[in-house]
Design a protein around this motif. Structure first.
Motif, PDB file in Angstrom:
ATOM      1  N   ALA A   1      -8.284   4.318  -6.344  1.00 14.48           N
ATOM      2  CA  ALA A   1      -7.733   3.254  -7.189  1.00 14.48           C
ATOM      3  C   ALA A   1      -8.855   2.480  -7.866  1.00 14.48           C
ATOM      4  CB  ALA A   1      -6.895   2.306  -6.331  1.00 14.48           C
ATOM      5  N   VAL A   2      -8.547   1.906  -9.031  1.00 17.41           N
ATOM      6  CA  VAL A   2      -9.434   0.965  -9.715  1.00 17.41           C
ATOM      7  C   VAL A   2      -8.636  -0.311  -9.940  1.00 17.41           C
ATOM      8  CG1 VAL A   2     -10.965   0.561 -11.672  1.00 17.41           C
ATOM      9  CG2 VAL A   2     -10.471   2.907 -10.962  1.00 17.41           C
ATOM     10  N   ALA A   3      -9.185  -1.430  -9.504  1.00 17.03           N
ATOM     11  CA  ALA A   3      -8.456  -2.695  -9.632  1.00 17.03           C
ATOM     12  C   ALA A   3      -9.303  -3.725 -10.367  1.00 17.03           C
ATOM     13  CB  ALA A   3      -8.084  -3.233  -8.263  1.00 17.03           C
TER      14      ALA A   3
ATOM     15  N   SER B   1       0.835  -1.206   0.000  1.00 18.23           N
ATOM     16  CA  SER B   1       0.000   0.000   0.000  1.00 18.23           C
ATOM     17  C   SER B   1       0.866   1.250   0.000  1.00 18.23           C
ATOM     18  CB  SER B   1      -0.921  -0.024   1.230  1.00 18.23           C
ATOM     19  OG  SER B   1      -1.719   1.135   1.278  1.00 18.23           O
ATOM     20  N   GLN B   2       1.916   1.256   0.818  1.00 23.79           N
ATOM     21  CA  GLN B   2       2.780   2.440   0.900  1.00 23.79           C
ATOM     22  C   GLN B   2       3.569   2.667  -0.395  1.00 23.79           C
ATOM     23  OE1 GLN B   2       5.193   2.277   4.454  1.00 23.79           O
ATOM     24  NE2 GLN B   2       3.435   2.427   5.836  1.00 23.79           N
ATOM     25  N   VAL B   3       4.039   1.577  -1.019  1.00 17.76           N
ATOM     26  CA  VAL B   3       4.805   1.721  -2.261  1.00 17.76           C
ATOM     27  C   VAL B   3       3.917   2.303  -3.365  1.00 17.76           C
ATOM     28  CG1 VAL B   3       5.962   0.469  -4.134  1.00 17.76           C
ATOM     29  CG2 VAL B   3       6.489  -0.096  -1.758  1.00 17.76           C
ATOM     30  N   ILE B   4       2.738   1.718  -3.555  1.00 18.74           N
ATOM     31  CA  ILE B   4       1.859   2.171  -4.643  1.00 18.74           C
ATOM     32  C   ILE B   4       1.376   3.595  -4.365  1.00 18.74           C
ATOM     33  CG2 ILE B   4      -0.263   1.712  -5.932  1.00 18.74           C
ATOM     34  CD1 ILE B   4       0.046  -1.262  -5.205  1.00 18.74           C
ATOM     35  N   ALA B   5       1.000   3.876  -3.111  1.00 19.46           N
ATOM     36  CA  ALA B   5       0.524   5.227  -2.774  1.00 19.46           C
ATOM     37  C   ALA B   5       1.639   6.245  -2.983  1.00 19.46           C
ATOM     38  CB  ALA B   5       0.012   5.262  -1.334  1.00 19.46           C
TER      39      ALA B   5
ATOM     40  N   ASP C   1     -10.697   3.689  -2.124  1.00 15.90           N
ATOM     41  CA  ASP C   1      -9.374   4.013  -1.578  1.00 15.90           C
ATOM     42  C   ASP C   1      -8.431   2.827  -1.785  1.00 15.90           C
ATOM     43  OD1 ASP C   1      -8.051   6.118   0.581  1.00 15.90           O
ATOM     44  OD2 ASP C   1      -7.273   4.065   0.785  1.00 15.90           O
ATOM     45  N   LEU C   2      -7.215   3.125  -2.247  1.00 17.85           N
ATOM     46  CA  LEU C   2      -6.226   2.077  -2.522  1.00 17.85           C
ATOM     47  C   LEU C   2      -6.082   1.092  -1.360  1.00 17.85           C
ATOM     48  CD1 LEU C   2      -3.787   0.830  -4.054  1.00 17.85           C
ATOM     49  CD2 LEU C   2      -2.370   2.604  -2.976  1.00 17.85           C
ATOM     50  N   ALA C   3      -6.065   1.608  -0.128  1.00 16.69           N
ATOM     51  CA  ALA C   3      -5.868   0.729   1.030  1.00 16.69           C
ATOM     52  C   ALA C   3      -7.021  -0.256   1.177  1.00 16.69           C
ATOM     53  CB  ALA C   3      -5.717   1.568   2.301  1.00 16.69           C
ATOM     54  N   LEU C   4      -8.254   0.226   0.965  1.00 14.32           N
ATOM     55  CA  LEU C   4      -9.400  -0.674   1.105  1.00 14.32           C
ATOM     56  C   LEU C   4      -9.433  -1.681  -0.048  1.00 14.32           C
ATOM     57  CD1 LEU C   4     -11.818  -1.512   2.764  1.00 14.32           C
ATOM     58  CD2 LEU C   4     -13.192   0.220   1.574  1.00 14.32           C
TER      59      LEU C   4
ATOM     60  N   MET D   1      -6.113  -4.834   8.848  1.00 14.88           N
ATOM     61  CA  MET D   1      -6.740  -3.548   8.554  1.00 14.88           C
ATOM     62  C   MET D   1      -5.640  -2.597   8.110  1.00 14.88           C
ATOM     63  SD  MET D   1      -9.903  -4.101   9.384  1.00 14.88           S
ATOM     64  CE  MET D   1     -10.994  -2.917  10.196  1.00 14.88           C
ATOM     65  N   LEU D   2      -5.926  -1.796   7.088  1.00 16.96           N
ATOM     66  CA  LEU D   2      -4.938  -0.849   6.562  1.00 16.96           C
ATOM     67  C   LEU D   2      -5.444   0.573   6.748  1.00 16.96           C
ATOM     68  CD1 LEU D   2      -3.722  -2.038   3.042  1.00 16.96           C
ATOM     69  CD2 LEU D   2      -2.344  -1.717   5.093  1.00 16.96           C
ATOM     70  N   ALA D   3      -4.542   1.483   7.050  1.00 21.94           N
ATOM     71  CA  ALA D   3      -4.909   2.896   7.136  1.00 21.94           C
ATOM     72  C   ALA D   3      -5.234   3.424   5.742  1.00 21.94           C
ATOM     73  CB  ALA D   3      -3.749   3.690   7.728  1.00 21.94           C
ATOM     74  N   PRO D   4      -6.323   4.201   5.587  1.00 21.63           N
ATOM     75  CA  PRO D   4      -6.650   4.769   4.276  1.00 21.63           C
ATOM     76  C   PRO D   4      -5.500   5.618   3.741  1.00 21.63           C
ATOM     77  CG  PRO D   4      -8.448   5.133   5.826  1.00 21.63           C
ATOM     78  CD  PRO D   4      -7.296   4.600   6.624  1.00 21.63           C
ATOM     79  N   THR D   5      -5.354   5.632   2.417  1.00 23.05           N
ATOM     80  CA  THR D   5      -4.261   6.384   1.790  1.00 23.05           C
ATOM     81  C   THR D   5      -4.717   7.734   1.239  1.00 23.05           C
ATOM     82  OG1 THR D   5      -4.763   5.359  -0.327  1.00 23.05           O
ATOM     83  CG2 THR D   5      -3.100   4.266   1.044  1.00 23.05           C
TER      84      THR D   5
END
Lengths: 217, 217
Positions: free
Chosen positions: B127-129, B76-80, B177-180, B119-123
């Motif tokens: 994002a679209v996946a 998540s951190q790398v992509i964000a 959100d990318l994280a979700l 659980m991830l913190a929102p970025t």
């Protein structure tokens, strides 16, 4: 093209359908690492021969539906076209068979759909791919489902193709002419699909990478 | 983060191992569509928190090994990080579990490895996946293997997450959100892995796409 991929004898040919009825298709995401990426991608898509396939462009990928040979030809031409600009390109390719429909997946009866492995003209474009094959066998096609058996058979077939083949975590790395890389990926998918109804395969393909000659991952 | 993903009751917890022994890991390919891609990718990799995971950079992808929560945080951190430069980015992510080893895959005994869904913190990064889940069940974990049952359960779980969810050919499209998005992808993979030993999942994620607001694919 002179490279022959050994084709195991098939034992079942129990189902026939059109490629569309059987859900044969692909998704292609082309990433071009250049400020000029929009023009490069559009030109590559427009210059490739899309005869015989349905093409739907989306935000994340381009969906392609049609017979295996036409899918392969189009994907090879699109990726080669973008790569010939000299830009660093990555292509993400997914092939799927045996799962038609969008919201629901109506699995076909036991046994797969026989298809020949297409031959592709060499592109002259060197490629490195990380490839994973997923035969989604629920044990309906034989008494003993064994997805690793089908994966190992595909890797053996890749090793006999003339490509450089390395086993990595989760993927097999293939190196050689882009066309042969795509042909070997499709061969594994098609051959597993002769006995397993639902088979997917994924590959991430790197072209013109600046780390290609310096990295021995 | 406030979003709860419904977690089905689990029936088996038959196997325990370290993440490495169980082959839990990921591959990440980051493509940045800019002339400046090398600097953007290197900065994103260096600035992300890699505590607790093994990172091996290769020509095609970066291999990551470690517990699910650490893998997710790092990816998540790398992509964000790359996306916050404003460049159009595509990320190809593969998660795998249950297939340790490189050349051969020693499948674990029947049943999967229980893991919590992190659980991830929102970025703040939209994002679209396009996401596909592959439970590779040979029927060893239950009397009736049914890979589509596990896939449908994961899609239902995604729909309850708050993301926009659309069924497409071969993939499910997730938007939010990318994280979700990453959390939902990992949740499907982790939950299928509670009963199926070998599970892989693939996602192609698009960020800052110029066609994001104009295309309704």
């Amino acid at each position: 093209m002179g490279t022959n991929i050994p084709v195991p004898a098939t034992t079942t040919t129990t189902f026939s359908a059109t490629p569309q009825e059987f859900g044969i298709g692909a998704r292609l995401t082309l990433a071009v690492m250049s400020d000029n990426y929009v023009a490069v991608i559009l030109a590559a898509l427009q210059e490739a021969d899309s005869t015989g396939i349905e093409v739907q462009t989306g935000v994340v990928s381009t969906y392609l539906s049609g017979p295996e040979s036409e899918l392969l030809r189009y994907i090879s031409q699109v990726i080669a076209g973008a790569s010939r600009t000299g830009a660093h390109v990555t292509a993400t390719v997914q092939f799927s068979r045996g799962c038609p429909g969008e919201v629901t997946c109506t699995l076909p009866p036991t046994g797969g759909l026989f298809a020949e492995v297409p031959m592709l003209a060499p592109t002259g474009v060197p490629a490195v791919a990380e490839w994973a094959l997923y035969p989604l066998d629920d044990g309906t096609s034989s008494a003993s489902a064994d997805h690793m058996r089908d994966i190992y058979a595909a890797i053996e077939s890749a090793k006999a193709s003339g490509l450089l083949v390395h086993s990595e975590h989760f993927v097999t790395r293939l190196e050689g002419d882009l066309a042969l890389v795509l042909q070997v990926i499709a061969a594994g998918w098609i051959m597993a699909g002769r006995t397993v109804p639902h088979v997917a395969t994924h590959a991430t393909i790197s072209l013109n990478s600046p780390s290609m000659n310096s990295n021995a991952s």
